[in-house]
Design a protein around this motif. Structure first.
Motif, PDB file in Angstrom:
ATOM      1  N   LYS A  81       0.814  -1.234   0.000  1.00  0.00           N
ATOM      2  CA  LYS A  81       0.000   0.000   0.000  1.00  0.00           C
ATOM      3  C   LYS A  81       0.838   1.270   0.000  1.00  0.00           C
ATOM      4  N   PRO A 114       3.223  -6.919   8.973  1.00  0.00           N
ATOM      5  CA  PRO A 114       4.395  -7.471   9.659  1.00  0.00           C
ATOM      6  C   PRO A 114       4.549  -6.938  11.106  1.00  0.00           C
ATOM      7  N   GLY A 165     -11.034 -10.366   4.296  1.00  0.00           N
ATOM      8  CA  GLY A 165     -10.269  -9.195   3.850  1.00  0.00           C
ATOM      9  C   GLY A 165      -8.815  -9.226   4.267  1.00  0.00           C
ATOM     10  N   GLY A 182      -5.234 -12.174   5.037  1.00  0.00           N
ATOM     11  CA  GLY A 182      -4.720 -13.547   4.988  1.00  0.00           C
ATOM     12  C   GLY A 182      -3.941 -13.739   3.706  1.00  0.00           C
TER      13      GLY A 182
HETATM   14  P1  NHO Z   1       5.786 -10.528   5.277  1.00  0.00           P
HETATM   15  O1  NHO Z   1       5.368 -11.915   5.633  1.00  0.00           O
HETATM   16  O2  NHO Z   1       6.524  -9.714   6.257  1.00  0.00           O
HETATM   17  O3  NHO Z   1       6.628 -10.620   3.933  1.00  0.00           O
HETATM   18  C1  NHO Z   1       7.302  -9.528   3.385  1.00  0.00           C
HETATM   19  C2  NHO Z   1       8.535 -10.104   2.710  1.00  0.00           C
HETATM   20  O4  NHO Z   1       9.185  -9.068   1.973  1.00  0.00           O
HETATM   21  C3  NHO Z   1       9.554 -10.650   3.699  1.00  0.00           C
HETATM   22  O5  NHO Z   1       9.936 -11.938   3.244  1.00  0.00           O
HETATM   23  C4  NHO Z   1      10.723  -9.671   3.604  1.00  0.00           C
HETATM   24  O6  NHO Z   1      11.948 -10.305   3.800  1.00  0.00           O
HETATM   25  C5  NHO Z   1      10.588  -9.196   2.180  1.00  0.00           C
HETATM   26  N1  NHO Z   1      11.192  -7.877   1.968  1.00  0.00           N
HETATM   27  C6  NHO Z   1      10.971  -6.748   2.668  1.00  0.00           C
HETATM   28  N2  NHO Z   1      11.717  -5.743   2.151  1.00  0.00           N
HETATM   29  C7  NHO Z   1      12.393  -6.270   1.095  1.00  0.00           C
HETATM   30  C8  NHO Z   1      13.327  -5.750   0.162  1.00  0.00           C
HETATM   31  N3  NHO Z   1      13.701  -4.474   0.212  1.00  0.00           N
HETATM   32  N4  NHO Z   1      13.809  -6.578  -0.781  1.00  0.00           N
HETATM   33  C9  NHO Z   1      13.440  -7.868  -0.847  1.00  0.00           C
HETATM   34  N5  NHO Z   1      12.563  -8.418   0.011  1.00  0.00           N
HETATM   35  C10 NHO Z   1      12.058  -7.632   0.976  1.00  0.00           C
HETATM   36  O7  NHO Z   1       4.497  -9.658   4.823  1.00  0.00           O
HETATM   37  P2  NHO Z   1       3.173 -10.200   4.102  1.00  0.00           P
HETATM   38  O8  NHO Z   1       2.110 -10.442   5.084  1.00  0.00           O
HETATM   39  O9  NHO Z   1       3.537 -11.265   3.146  1.00  0.00           O
HETATM   40  O10 NHO Z   1       2.741  -8.895   3.298  1.00  0.00           O
HETATM   41  C11 NHO Z   1       3.342  -8.582   2.069  1.00  0.00           C
HETATM   42  C12 NHO Z   1       2.678  -7.347   1.478  1.00  0.00           C
HETATM   43  O11 NHO Z   1       1.293  -7.639   1.285  1.00  0.00           O
HETATM   44  C13 NHO Z   1       2.730  -6.109   2.405  1.00  0.00           C
HETATM   45  O12 NHO Z   1       2.901  -4.956   1.623  1.00  0.00           O
HETATM   46  C14 NHO Z   1       1.353  -6.093   3.035  1.00  0.00           C
HETATM   47  O13 NHO Z   1       0.932  -4.786   3.405  1.00  0.00           O
HETATM   48  C15 NHO Z   1       0.535  -6.587   1.847  1.00  0.00           C
HETATM   49  N6  NHO Z   1      -0.768  -7.073   2.191  1.00  0.00           N
HETATM   50  C16 NHO Z   1      -0.912  -8.114   3.059  1.00  0.00           C
HETATM   51  C17 NHO Z   1      -2.178  -8.490   3.451  1.00  0.00           C
HETATM   52  C18 NHO Z   1      -2.329  -9.662   4.385  1.00  0.00           C
HETATM   53  O14 NHO Z   1      -3.448 -10.134   4.653  1.00  0.00           O
HETATM   54  N7  NHO Z   1      -1.228 -10.205   4.919  1.00  0.00           N
HETATM   55  C19 NHO Z   1      -3.266  -7.735   2.925  1.00  0.00           C
HETATM   56  C20 NHO Z   1      -3.069  -6.738   1.975  1.00  0.00           C
HETATM   57  C21 NHO Z   1      -1.815  -6.415   1.625  1.00  0.00           C
HETATM   58  O15 NHO Z   1      -5.587  -7.512   2.533  1.00  0.00           O
HETATM   59  C22 NHO Z   1      -4.624  -7.781   3.480  1.00  0.00           C
HETATM   60  C23 NHO Z   1      -4.634  -6.692   4.521  1.00  0.00           C
HETATM   61  O16 NHO Z   1      -4.946  -5.558   4.233  1.00  0.00           O
HETATM   62  C24 NHO Z   1      -4.087  -7.098   5.809  1.00  0.00           C
HETATM   63  C25 NHO Z   1      -4.278  -6.013   6.872  1.00  0.00           C
HETATM   64  N8  NHO Z   1      -3.242  -6.214   7.881  1.00  0.00           N
HETATM   65  C26 NHO Z   1      -5.652  -6.191   7.486  1.00  0.00           C
HETATM   66  O17 NHO Z   1      -6.658  -5.875   6.834  1.00  0.00           O
HETATM   67  O18 NHO Z   1      -5.699  -6.677   8.641  1.00  0.00           O
END
Ligand code: NHO
Length: 364
Positions: free
Chosen positions: A114, A213, A343, A345
């Motif tokens: 985002k 995270p 929304g 996961g």
């Molecule tokens: P993680 O598990 O921390 O993974 C991020 C990875 O990126 C890590 O492996 C890290 O080493 C790597 N990384 C970071 N910086 C790096 C760099 N410079 N170079 C190379 N690698 C790098 O995070 P997630 O959970 O996998 O999330 C990944 C992205 O998806 C984030 O931008 C997060 O905002 C986005 N996202 C996640 C979710 C979710 O459910 N986990 C959602 C939307 C977007 O719709 C979901 C949501 O909005 C969740 C929100 N928390 C809610 O509504 O409760």
């Protein structure tokens, strides 16, 4: 059909789910897809000759130190023998600020990150001006459906409402899977949550992969504020940044600067009584408390925070990590067009990212 090359940065919860969904999609797609880079913070699998990395065994493939970003990464992708889609599955602002450079070189981007879209309005303008979405010849496309509502079709619906001539008046709802899960389990409709404290519910949400995270990014309201900034900008409001309107934070002041997410979670339990009081106050008035966001195009207002809802309302009745997003428009009136479902996961978020990748494939 010409081959499309995919480069993935970030292989955490969402990234890993995305890679396995991409492997399945690529195995049946008529369009040949070749993944040439899987980059993490500490190491990378790089296919220097642009042959496909085996997505079933990438985690045990020989790795090198990561390509520097943006320099080496850009050079490697810009020299690719065919069209490239860069998938940013990180939450890094440092990556997001360089999107325009990649787009200008014809590299498309799909991402659930985002940061780029909710930072300054200038960054938003720069990214869109550099993209093929706005008709920039030779540029790459950019899609970010999963930045709002994970895999739910929120941004594509808003875009279609606007493109077909409807007028959006306001958008309201529960935009955070984490906040939804927290209040549905901490303050359920029955009032009885089995004695769980707020901090315990936060730890559960983190274990289930719903939180950012660092869960403070959810609890401080900023995650919801980022989503509303994106929706508001797509609806035509020139929101300066995700912190330019009122946001209610649930992070206790004294824990704002605690260094790690783990240390924060350890100390959060000390504040359980504050949240218990909020919950009991709502119950005394016959309602339940929920964390919601709203934007109003007519009054140019955006707000994020706790509100008490009648127990019979749709918001009070949500389950699990469900989001509910109501579009009040000229066509749909006060009955609203409503989108509801999980929304947060890894799997549902990765689905939103893969859906965007398929949209780009159809345009290349
Ligand atoms: P993680 O598990 O921390 O993974 C991020 C990875 O990126 C890590 O492996 C890290 O080493 C790597 N990384 C970071 N910086 C790096 C760099 N410079 N170079 C190379 N690698 C790098 O995070 P997630 O959970 O996998 O999330 C990944 C992205 O998806 C984030 O931008 C997060 O905002 C986005 N996202 C996640 C979710 C979710 O459910 N986990 C959602 C939307 C977007 O719709 C979901 C949501 O909005 C969740 C929100 N928390 C809610 O509504 O409760």
């Amino acid at each position: 059909m010409s081959k499309v090359y995919v480069a993935i940065i970030g292989a955490g919860g969402v990234g890993k789910a995305f890679i396995s969904q991409l492997a399945q999609y690529a195995s049946t797609s008529r369009r040949p897809i070749s993944t040439i880079l899987i980059q993490r913070s500490s190491q990378a699998v790089v296919s220097k000759d642009y042959s496909p990395i085996d997505l079933a065994s990438w985690s045990s493939a020989p790795s090198t130190s990561p390509l520097s970003f943006p320099e080496e990464t850009h050079r490697f992708l810009a020299s690719c023998p065919g069209p490239v889609i860069l998938v940013d599955n990180t939450s890094s602002a440092a990556i997001a600020t360089h999107y325009a450079r990649f787009l200008t070189s014809g590299i498309s981007i799909v991402t659930p990150n985002k940061k780029a879209f909710s930072d300054s309005i200038e960054l938003w303008d720069t990214i869109y001006a550099a993209s093929a979405n706005n008709g920039h010849p030779g540029a790459g496309y950019i899609f970010h459906e999963a930045t709002v509502g994970a895999g739910l079709p929120v941004l594509s619906t808003l875009k279609e409402l606007l493109e077909t001539g409807d007028e959006v008046r306001r958008i309201e709802g529960v935009f955070s899977g984490t906040m939804s899960f927290l209040f549905n389990s901490f303050a359920p409709l029955s009032g009885d949550n089995g004695g769980k404290g707020f901090a315990e519910c936060v730890s559960e949400a983190r274990e289930l992969g719903y939180t950012e995270p660092d869960p403070r990014d959810d609890l401080n309201g900023l995650d919801v504020a980022r989503k509303l900034t994106i929706l508001a900008r797509m609806s035509g409001l020139r929101v300066k940044s995700a912190t330019s309107f009122p946001i209610q934070s649930l992070v206790p002041k004294s824990l704002e600067s605690v260094e790690t997410a783990e240390a924060f979670l350890e100390r959060l339990g000390q504040f359980d009584n504050d949240m218990k009081k909020v919950k009991e106050d709502a119950e005394r008035g016959g309602g339940v408390t929920r964390f919601v966001g709203a934007m109003n195009v007519e009054t140019n207002e955006v707000s994020v925070g706790l509100k008490t809802f009648d127990k019979g309302s749709a918001i009070a009745g949500l389950k699990g990590s469900d989001n509910i997003i109501s579009f009040y428009t000229k066509r749909y009136g006060e009955r609203a067009l409503i989108i509801q479902g999980a929304g947060a996961g890894a799997e549902v978020t990765a689905m939103g990212v893969l859906g965007d990748l398929i949209k780009v494939l159809q345009r290349l």
